[in-house]
Structures are given as structure tokens and as C-alpha cells.
Motif scaffolding. Sequence first.
Motif, PDB file in Angstrom:
ATOM      1  N   GLU A 349      10.024  -1.478  -5.782  1.00 38.50           N
ATOM      2  CA  GLU A 349      11.449  -1.126  -5.798  1.00 38.50           C
ATOM      3  C   GLU A 349      11.747  -0.142  -6.925  1.00 38.50           C
ATOM      4  OE1 GLU A 349      15.044  -3.528  -7.601  1.00 38.50           O
ATOM      5  OE2 GLU A 349      14.574  -4.323  -5.603  1.00 38.50           O
ATOM      6  N   LEU A 350      11.200  -0.416  -8.098  1.00 39.99           N
ATOM      7  CA  LEU A 350      11.419   0.478  -9.234  1.00 39.99           C
ATOM      8  C   LEU A 350      10.771   1.842  -8.996  1.00 39.99           C
ATOM      9  CD1 LEU A 350      10.833  -2.116 -12.091  1.00 39.99           C
ATOM     10  CD2 LEU A 350      13.004  -0.982 -11.545  1.00 39.99           C
ATOM     11  N   ALA A 351       9.580   1.836  -8.393  1.00 39.99           N
ATOM     12  CA  ALA A 351       8.917   3.106  -8.097  1.00 39.99           C
ATOM     13  C   ALA A 351       9.762   3.956  -7.162  1.00 39.99           C
ATOM     14  CB  ALA A 351       7.542   2.845  -7.489  1.00 39.99           C
ATOM     15  N   ALA A 352      10.393   3.297  -6.186  1.00 39.72           N
ATOM     16  CA  ALA A 352      11.257   4.027  -5.255  1.00 39.72           C
ATOM     17  C   ALA A 352      12.515   4.530  -5.953  1.00 39.72           C
ATOM     18  CB  ALA A 352      11.625   3.127  -4.077  1.00 39.72           C
ATOM     19  N   ASN A 353      13.158   3.655  -6.710  1.00 43.32           N
ATOM     20  CA  ASN A 353      14.433   4.015  -7.345  1.00 43.32           C
ATOM     21  C   ASN A 353      14.284   5.152  -8.345  1.00 43.32           C
ATOM     22  OD1 ASN A 353      15.640   1.995  -5.871  1.00 43.32           O
ATOM     23  ND2 ASN A 353      15.756   0.537  -7.569  1.00 43.32           N
ATOM     24  N   GLU A 380      11.547   3.199  -0.152  1.00 41.64           N
ATOM     25  CA  GLU A 380      11.289   4.622   0.085  1.00 41.64           C
ATOM     26  C   GLU A 380      10.271   5.118  -0.950  1.00 41.64           C
ATOM     27  OE1 GLU A 380      10.541   8.068   0.775  1.00 41.64           O
ATOM     28  OE2 GLU A 380      11.904   7.209   2.254  1.00 41.64           O
ATOM     29  N   LEU A 381       9.022   5.239  -0.524  1.00 40.38           N
ATOM     30  CA  LEU A 381       7.925   5.531  -1.456  1.00 40.38           C
ATOM     31  C   LEU A 381       7.333   6.926  -1.264  1.00 40.38           C
ATOM     32  CD1 LEU A 381       6.062   2.086  -1.292  1.00 40.38           C
ATOM     33  CD2 LEU A 381       7.711   2.852  -3.013  1.00 40.38           C
ATOM     34  N   SER A 382       8.063   7.816  -0.650  1.00 37.58           N
ATOM     35  CA  SER A 382       7.505   9.134  -0.345  1.00 37.58           C
ATOM     36  C   SER A 382       7.185   9.944  -1.596  1.00 37.58           C
ATOM     37  CB  SER A 382       8.464   9.923   0.541  1.00 37.58           C
ATOM     38  OG  SER A 382       9.711  10.113  -0.114  1.00 37.58           O
ATOM     39  N   SER A 383       7.777   9.582  -2.731  1.00 35.80           N
ATOM     40  CA  SER A 383       7.486  10.326  -3.962  1.00 35.80           C
ATOM     41  C   SER A 383       6.107   9.997  -4.521  1.00 35.80           C
ATOM     42  CB  SER A 383       8.544  10.029  -5.028  1.00 35.80           C
ATOM     43  OG  SER A 383       8.513   8.653  -5.394  1.00 35.80           O
ATOM     44  N   ILE A 384       5.542   8.833  -4.164  1.00 39.92           N
ATOM     45  CA  ILE A 384       4.250   8.432  -4.728  1.00 39.92           C
ATOM     46  C   ILE A 384       3.149   9.314  -4.145  1.00 39.92           C
ATOM     47  CG2 ILE A 384       2.530   6.600  -4.917  1.00 39.92           C
ATOM     48  CD1 ILE A 384       4.725   4.570  -4.950  1.00 39.92           C
ATOM     49  N   ARG A 385       2.460   9.999  -5.022  1.00 38.64           N
ATOM     50  CA  ARG A 385       1.364  10.883  -4.643  1.00 38.64           C
ATOM     51  C   ARG A 385       0.004  10.234  -4.874  1.00 38.64           C
ATOM     52  NH1 ARG A 385       2.441  14.520  -8.150  1.00 38.64           N
ATOM     53  NH2 ARG A 385       0.722  14.099  -9.574  1.00 38.64           N
TER      54      ARG A 385
END
Length: 657
Positions: A349-353, A380-385
Motif C-alpha cells: 500500500e505504501l509503495a503504491a501511495n 496500483e503498483l505500476s511505478s515499481i520497476r
Amino acid sequence: MTRPYPDPFTTPDPQAVADSRIMDFARHAGVDGTDYAGLHRWSVTDLEGFWGAVWDYFDVDADTPYEQVLVEERMPGARWFPGATLNYTHHALRNLTDDAVAVIALDETGAGHEVTGGRLRAQVASVAAALRDLGVGTGDRVVGYLPNTPHAIVAFLAAASLGAVWSVCGQDYAPEAAADRFAQLEPTVLIAADGYLFNGTTHDRRDATLELAGALPTLKATLLVDHVGLPWPSPPYPSHVVPWEEAATRTEQLACTPVPFDHPLWVVFSSGTTGLPKGIVHGHGGVLLEHLKTLGLHSDLGPGDRLLWYTTTHWMMWNLVVSTLLTGATTCTYDGSPAPLAKPDVLWELAANHRVTVFGTSPQYLLGMAKYGIDPSAHELSSIRVVGCTGSALPASAYPWVRRHVGEHVLLASTSGGTDVVSGFAGSAPNTPVWAGELSAPHLGVALAAYDAEGRPVVDQVGELVVTRPMPSMPLYFWNDPDGTRYRDAYFSSHPGVWRHGDWITVTGHGSVIVHGRSDSTLNRNGVRLGSADIHDVVERLPEITEALVIGAEEPEGGYWMPLFVVLAADATLDDPLREKIEEAIRTGASPRHVPDEILEVPGIPHTRTGKKLEVPVKRLLQGAAVEQVVNPAAVDAPELIGHFARLGAARRGRAM
């Protein structure tokens, strides 16, 4: 061992490779970056060319220039960048603009607040001035008894800016265990928090801080941090007391003291499970270059990126988390349990926020998420590369789960390294394929090999992990080891001039690395060496098993006992059908030789406080050694389990008699 995924699990995306910093670095150095193997070969055959290129590419800002990249190439004793003077703190803060977010402070409730570059710089300058007023100077020691919050980052950077030496441990350490580490350093100042959060509970560490301060007779002052809102009483502290708010809110200009390249930056400690923890000393320059390479090239971090890696302050991953600042990226601190009962998916959750781009964790965390049906893709985790994973070998079974539940675009970067070099030996990069259950390749600048019993490098065979050429972040020395005897014995006694790390690995024909477990806990049944990690990998995939530990114990009469200890899931029973299921899984997933002599249920598996299973101490307890001979309970996450294994060993010896 059967490899469930013989073909690459993922291959590099050509556009991502073209846009990556490792490719830009290769162009800068005049080397072909599309061929990682060739890039790595250059990095370990031309150490001066490679590390000089790292220095230039990241524009290291030395107060005085270096005379030569490397002189006296030997291990131990290599001398890097003689003549250069610099400061780690200067490099950590120089790329931060006043308004950009430098640190995001997170906790297990899902709360978070941002610290800008300007605020971080102001706090570091203020605390540095406060430390200087308390008598801290170059070479003095400043220690922290702190959770993973921005306070720890500020305190470290302030101490390092003065040329002082830093060390820190988390507050889940008992005061006596913290004193086992810090008293060796004879610190000038202690910085401690009132408490920390874990699994819905606020842990009060005010009395523990007082006890720790009393065990450090060299203290001139203690800085008291108000983190969880518990009022500090006014007991008779053995040294001068300064409130953190007073130390951190002065108006000061930061002036970083230039120090030699090999000036001590911090002391990190071994686990201390079998004796007094060893203090491992690293230098400003070696850490600076190694972390720029690891984070900037392998993790592809730079301005605009955000890293969230679950760690405690006493694990070397905390040191890497801080070094995110060297790249100009934002780093996240986190106070709490990685999977609190009230919100077990809080890290996702924090990774998404907060639009995290590099998410770091452990194999146990990913396996636990899968086993208990937690779906990160609810966020929503699309930012995680990149999903980084370290602490132990990541089983092949976890790779498809990450693809399904985090994202097909994600680079799953399993990494192996150590506190000893405060970095990685092998892992991934934007331009490496990924094989499930394997580390993609040795890291740049790491001359890694697997040695057989005769000290010869082998491929596609199990061997000892060795490093044959020096790295800048190898320890300067061990604390209180004036002639270097303990340092040499730790790494160079088996193969003079070659670093022996203590892991069993296989270097594969396609250049990847498979980690089989610690060589000092290797299973050796009928002359065949087996890796414990190969068994743990198979067994811990079963839904009935929460965790497993296999031990190979030589017996006095010449026998060999190889039990498997399992922790069961809540609804499981260790009956004959489950035993047969476990044995068949091992037989087909590893080999018939890996099938244990017995399968025994235990209430839990003891670990070091950085999460490593206590394989060797448990083995020695089963062989009859006294608890005080093999393990320091204060360095264990669940000390009550030590007695359980000691009783198991006593009961078995009684039956044998």
C-alpha cells in the motif's frame, strides 16, 4: 538438483537497457554495455580502469585528488585512491535540491511524511554542530539505539560530516546486547529513541536507553529522541542529556570535514550469535564508490526514483537504504512489522501511495505473502520497476508469483552479499537475463568464482564462493584487531590472498550464480555435499509448512543424523501422509540424497536478528554443546527456541545411551 526453469524467466527489455544508467556508464567508459558478461569481464580484469570510470561517471568530488586508483593490489591490504580526501555526507546531500523530497518516513499504520532536501540538510548541519559542541571530532565514535526513522539518517550523516565513526542497532536489541557492540567502540555520544512500533504495539525503550547509557562509561552525552510520544523522565543519566529537538533545530551551516579515502565511516557488526560481535570497519571512499555502483548501476537509481526496502537499522541493508541519497533518489524509512496483523499488505500500500520504483524485501516475506493469499496487485503498483530480494536465496517458486501479483514488467533482482563488504557479490542489472532461482550474474567489480576442494575454479559444480581480486568496500580492519589476525583468519585462512566468504554456490555455464547455503553448515551425507537451501526451498513451498530447517550432525560413533525440523501452518498436522508428502517433494524437487532421516515438528526456527537461520548453533546444540558455548541468546530473535533445541539434543543423546 533439478532446475524447474532452465530457460531465462525474463530477458532485458531493449528500450529499458538503452535508457539505463549502466548502459550510459558503459558508453562513458567506452565498453559494450549490451553484453553484460563482457562488461563484467572488463570490470574485474582492469580494476583501475573500471573503478576510475566509476569515480568519473558519478563525478566524485574530492577535496584533494587521488594519485593512483589502486596500489599494492593484495588481499588483505589493497590501497585504493591514495591521496584523495573527501566526505561521504557531502556526497549524500549534494544532489538534493531544497524542495525535492529526500526522505519519506513511513510506519506500519500506513502513515507517512516527507522530508525535503533543504530540511534534511538543515537538520544534519544542526545535529553536527551539536555533536561538535559535545566534543565529537574526527575519529570519535557516535552510536545510535534507534529504529528505522529519519532520525537515524540525520544522526549518521551528522557524525560522518565531522569525520566521526558511526554505529547503530535497532531497539529490539536488549540493552546488554547493544552494549556488547557499542562498548567495544568507547563512544562519545549515544543517540536513542523513546521507543518503536511493531505489530500494533508501541515498545517503550526509555528504561532500556538508561541501562545502555550506564553500560557505556565513555559517554559525554546522550541525545534523547521523542519518536513515539513517550515523555522522557529525568532519571540520573550517567552523562549529559540533550533533547533531540534542541540538537536538531539550530540554525547552522553544514561544513563537511575532508578525510582520507580510507578513513573509517562506520562499524557494522557480525550477528554475535556465537561470541562477542565482530566490529567490521568500512571507509568513506570505499563505501561511496561501492554504493554508487550498486545503487546507481545495478538498481538504476537516480533523481526521480524512490526506494523502499524493509530493513532494521542493524542490518547492512539499512546502510544501503541511506546510500540511496548518493544517487539523488528518494529513500524511504519504515518503522514497524513488515506484515502487521492489522494490515499485512501495508508495504505494498505504501509503495503504491508513494510511487516507489525500487521495492526491497526478503524471500521469507514474498513466500509468506503467497502462502497466506495476500495479493499486492490490489494496489496500483505500476511505478515499481525493480523488486529486490536478499537475506537468503529466493526460491524459483516465488518468481511466477511476483510476475502475477506485482507485475510482468518488474525486474526480480535476487541478490547475495554480506555485512562484510556492506554490498552485494551477485545479483541483477537492467541488462541481465533472470533465471528463476538464480542470481543473474556477479556484480561489476566483483571477481567472483566457485572453488573446489583443491582451490580450483569450477563451473556447473558446487564450490566455495571466493573473490579473487580486491573490492574498495572490503573491510579496512576489524575493531580491536591491531595486527589483523582475526581479519585474516576470517576470510583468507583457506586460500591466502583470496577472499573466502563461506557460501556454497554454483557458477553456471550461462554466467548466473546459484546460492546453496552457508558452507559451514553444509550437509555432507556419505561424502556428498548438499546445500541446506535446496531442501528449504522445496519444503517451504508446501502450504502445510511455514518454515523449515535441516541439519546434518556428525555423531560420536561415526554416524550421521540429518533431521528436518518443520514449523506447521495453523491447520496442519504432522502425520504420516504429510511426512510422505514432504519426502516426495524433496525427492523430486531436490534429489533422493536430500531426503532427511527424520521429520520433526518444532514451535519455531531461531534466527539472527537479521533473519538468518541459526543452522550451525542448532547443529552444535544437537551434538551436545552447552548453550553458552555456541550461542548468545541476546543475539537471537526468539531465545526461548534455543532451549527447545538443546532439550531435543539431550533427549536424543539419552536415547542413544
